[in-house]
Write a protein that holds these residues in place. Sequence first.
Motif, PDB file in Angstrom:
ATOM      1  N   LYS A   6       0.807  -1.230   0.000  1.00  0.00           N
ATOM      2  CA  LYS A   6       0.000   0.000   0.000  1.00  0.00           C
ATOM      3  C   LYS A   6       0.832   1.269   0.000  1.00  0.00           C
ATOM      4  O   LYS A   6       0.312   2.356  -0.271  1.00  0.00           O
ATOM      5  N   ARG A   9       1.965   2.255   2.907  1.00  0.00           N
ATOM      6  CA  ARG A   9       1.327   2.817   4.105  1.00  0.00           C
ATOM      7  C   ARG A   9       2.362   3.117   5.180  1.00  0.00           C
ATOM      8  O   ARG A   9       3.249   2.301   5.429  1.00  0.00           O
ATOM      9  N   SER A  29      -7.941  -1.008   4.206  1.00  0.00           N
ATOM     10  CA  SER A  29      -8.596  -0.896   2.908  1.00  0.00           C
ATOM     11  C   SER A  29      -7.561  -1.177   1.805  1.00  0.00           C
ATOM     12  O   SER A  29      -6.389  -0.840   1.951  1.00  0.00           O
ATOM     13  N   SER A  67     -10.700   4.507  -0.785  1.00  0.00           N
ATOM     14  CA  SER A  67     -10.829   3.060  -0.584  1.00  0.00           C
ATOM     15  C   SER A  67     -11.550   2.432  -1.769  1.00  0.00           C
ATOM     16  O   SER A  67     -12.440   3.049  -2.345  1.00  0.00           O
ATOM     17  N   ASN A 115      -6.451  -0.076  -0.989  1.00  0.00           N
ATOM     18  CA  ASN A 115      -6.058   0.980  -1.923  1.00  0.00           C
ATOM     19  C   ASN A 115      -4.594   1.331  -1.697  1.00  0.00           C
ATOM     20  O   ASN A 115      -4.037   1.025  -0.650  1.00  0.00           O
TER      21      ASN A 115
END
Length: 344
Positions: A58, A60, A145, A153, A147
């Motif tokens: 991701k 993230r 999520s 999302s 994405n």
Amino acid sequence: MKTKKFRLDSGNIDLEAVRKAADTIKNGGTVVFPTETVYGLGANALDGEAVKQIFAAKGRPGDNPLIVHIEDFAQLKTIAEEIPVKARKLMEVFWPGPITFILRKSENIPDEVSAGLDTVGVRMPSNMIARALIRESALPIAAPSANLSGKPSPTTSEAVIEDLDGRVDSIIVSEDSEVGIESTVIDMTKEPPVILRPGKINQKDIQQIIGEVQLSEGITTGLAPEKPASPGMKYQHYSPRAEVLLVNGSSEEILEKILNFIDRNPDKNYKIIRTRNPKEAYPSSLKTVSLGKNTQEYARNLYRELRDSDKEQADVVLVEQFPIDEESIYIADRLLHASGYKTI
Ligand code: TXA
Ligand code: MG
């Protein structure tokens, strides 16, 4: 990496395919799966190394904790240190469903999942494919999520493939998400409990079961909070490439503001997301779409419309603000984030 794709239909679940995806989870891999809120990007929640791949796929930040998805109450005991009485009551009413409880975590939960906090978010989804995957894996599944970090999302498997094909081991291709917006997140370690992220299950629904609960700062006012309620709330979220602007006022005021704005900045590509004015109110040269007939439809359509604005090469997305009330506040919250709190 080459991403395997499985087509699964929630009305007629092919257990053989679910088992293959479950094997990937058991072997420390990553699987994207549908839930009733949005698609999730899952890995074995008890394996820190497996969970690291979620963050990598991701992009993230590592200080943003993940939600752990479970299938039955027996699993809950292995994840949470204690389950407060009020949490138990809410779980009995709203689970399986779109609500996540923040609880004190047990030692089984690696730091990668909780981002070093001593709490963990837990959710029992209602989507039958998600449930089958957790059951066949016989493991709790950590999943944000599905994405790329910062993007809206995904509520369709096309959106998942767009973001994550080649970045995860497997993707379960399935129907569009029923709710369309992420779960309510409520911190049960506080007294009274605090809603950190609003969702379809709202403050009033929760109060009816356990009495007083608070909404975290910044959710109701529409102003940017000074201190983010949960680690994830400090990042810009849910944004397409285009600039998103919220347009406030009565239907007439909204129409006037939008037409004036476009007059002053004529060289841009616009997408107008309507909730108040009919198509006919706008010149036919402008691209407008309806967000839906009611809040449920707004929730289901919002992320798809934001994502489509990229494909449509919009520079600016103008969104007609709808009345904010108990039922619509979670959708307004996502729009405020997507717009970076910019309104006209
Ligand atoms: O509907 C959903 O919740 C979806 C589906 C896949 O279940 N998941 C989801 O996960 O939205 P994610 O990671 O995109 O958002 C989780 C939010 C983040 O804002 C995160 O900071 C917060 O929950 N969160 C997770 N664990 C937390 C914790 N221990 N304390 C405070 N906030 C937490
Ligand atoms: Mg997310």
